[in-house]
Enzyme design. Structure first.
Site, short mmCIF file in Angstrom:
data_model
loop_
_atom_site.label_atom_id
_atom_site.label_comp_id
_atom_site.label_asym_id
_atom_site.label_seq_id
_atom_site.Cartn_x
_atom_site.Cartn_y
_atom_site.Cartn_z
N ARG A 126 -9.79 1.48 9.18
CA ARG A 126 -9.21 0.01 9.62
C ARG A 126 -10.28 -0.73 10.22
O ARG A 126 -10.06 -1.91 10.41
CB ARG A 126 -7.96 -0.09 10.19
N LYS A 167 0.86 -1.14 -0.06
CA LYS A 167 0.01 0.12 -0.12
C LYS A 167 0.83 1.31 0.02
O LYS A 167 0.58 2.22 -0.66
CB LYS A 167 -0.81 0.09 1.27
N ARG A 224 11.47 -7.09 6.08
CA ARG A 224 11.33 -5.69 6.04
C ARG A 224 12.10 -4.88 7.08
O ARG A 224 12.63 -3.80 6.75
CB ARG A 224 9.94 -5.29 6.06
N ARG A 248 -0.80 -8.81 13.50
CA ARG A 248 -1.20 -7.71 12.59
C ARG A 248 -2.15 -8.34 11.62
O ARG A 248 -2.90 -7.67 11.07
CB ARG A 248 -0.09 -6.91 12.04
N ARG A 289 11.30 -3.55 9.98
CA ARG A 289 10.62 -2.32 10.82
C ARG A 289 10.38 -3.22 12.20
O ARG A 289 10.48 -4.48 12.42
CB ARG A 289 9.34 -2.17 10.27
P1 AMP Z 1 0.61 0.70 8.96
O1 AMP Z 1 1.96 1.56 8.72
O2 AMP Z 1 -0.43 1.23 8.17
O3 AMP Z 1 0.91 -0.78 8.83
O4 AMP Z 1 0.25 0.99 10.57
C1 AMP Z 1 1.20 0.55 11.59
C2 AMP Z 1 0.41 0.27 12.86
O5 AMP Z 1 -0.14 1.50 13.22
C3 AMP Z 1 -0.58 -0.63 12.59
O6 AMP Z 1 -0.18 -1.94 12.88
C4 AMP Z 1 -1.58 0.10 14.01
O7 AMP Z 1 -0.99 -0.72 15.15
C5 AMP Z 1 -1.37 1.55 13.62
N1 AMP Z 1 -2.37 2.23 12.92
C6 AMP Z 1 -2.31 2.70 11.69
N2 AMP Z 1 -3.47 2.97 10.99
C7 AMP Z 1 -4.26 2.54 11.98
C8 AMP Z 1 -5.90 2.85 11.93
N3 AMP Z 1 -6.56 3.35 10.90
N4 AMP Z 1 -6.41 2.46 13.03
C9 AMP Z 1 -5.87 1.67 14.09
N5 AMP Z 1 -4.48 1.71 14.14
C10 AMP Z 1 -3.75 2.12 13.38
#
Ligand code: AMP
Length: 197
Positions: free
Chosen positions: A88, A13, A127, A140, A129
C-alpha cells in the site's frame, strides 16, 4: 501465479480476491484480515495496529513487512498467492520486490480495481465495519490517494499493471479479471524449430 490487487477501500478487492484464490488454487493473503485477527486476539501487534486502523491510517511499514514476510514463507504460498491490500506504500512495494527478487519468484501481474469515489463512499457507508464511519472512510480514501495511488505508476513502468473496471455485478467483474489472469496459465509455446519430428 503471484498477483497483487490494488484498489481503494470499497472497490471489492476482498470479494474478488476470494473468487480468484479459489479459481486459480492460490492463497488469499489479506493484510487487513491479518491485522483484524491480531487485533481481535489482542496481541501486541494487534493492539498497536488498531490505533492506526481505527483512525483510517496506514499501519507503519515495518509492522506490515514483518507480517507479510512471515506469511509468504508458509507452504500454501508455494503454488502462488494473491496479495489483497498489500503493498500500500512505495516502501512496501520496493521491499516486496527485493524480497521476491532474492527468492527468484517475481510478481506475474498487478491488478487495479477501479471504482469512482462517489460509488466507494456509497458502498462503504452501507458495510457496517468499525472503520466504516464517514470520517474514517474519508481518511482511508485520502490515505489511498496519497500513499497507494503512486504504486499504479510504479507497476505500470514495470509492465505489470492491468486496470479492471470495478463497476458492475460480482460476476461481471470476476469475468474481466479472468480475461487478464487466464492467459498467465498457458504454458509458453514451443518455438517451431524445437518441435520434435
Ligand atoms: P483493508 O481490510 O485492506 O481495508 O485494511 C484495513 C486497515 O488495515 C487499513 O485501513 C489499514 O489501517 C490497515 N492495513 C491493511 N493493509 C495495510 C498495509 N499493506 N499497509 C498499511 N496498513 C494496512
Amino acid at each position: 501465479m503471484r498477483v497483487v490487487f490494488i484498489g481503494p477501500p470499497g472497490a471489492g478487492k476482498g470479494t474478488q480476491a476470494a473468487l480468484v484464490a479459489q479459481r486459480y488454487g492460490i492463497a488469499h493473503l489479506s493484510t487487513g484480515d491479518m491485522l483484524r485477527a491480531a487485533r481481535d486476539a489482542k496481541t501486541e501487534i494487534g493492539k498497536l495496529a488498531d490505533q492506526y486502523m481505527s483512525a483510517g491510517q496506514l499501519v507503519p511499514d515495518d509492522i506490515i513487512l514483518k507480517i507479510v514476510q512471515q506469511r509468504l514463507q508458509a507452504d500454501d504460498c508455494r503454488a502462488g498467492y494473491l496479495l489483497d491490500g498489500f503493498p500500500r506504500t512505495l516502501a512496501q512495494a520496493e521491499a516486496l520486490d527485493a524480497m521476491l527478487a532474492h527468492q527468484g519468484t517475481p510478481l506475474d501481474s498487478v491488478l487495479e480495481l477501479r471504482v469512482p469515489e462517489e460509488e466507494l463512499f456509497r458502498r462503504l457507508s452501507g458495510r457496517g465495519r468499525s472503520d466504516d464511519n464517514p470520517q474514517v472512510i474519508r481518511q482511508r480514501l485520502v490515505a489511498y490517494r496519497q500513499q497507494t495511488e503512486p504504486l499504479l505508476d510504479y507497476y505500470h513502468r514495470r509492465g505489470l499493471l492491468k486496470t479492471i473496471d470495478g463497476l458492475g455485478s460480482v460476476e461481471e467483474i470476476f469475468h474481466r479479471i479472468q480475461q487478464v489472469l487466464d492467459p498467465l496459465l498457458e504454458p509458453p509455446r514451443q518455438q517451431s524449430s524445437e518441435v520434435p519430428r
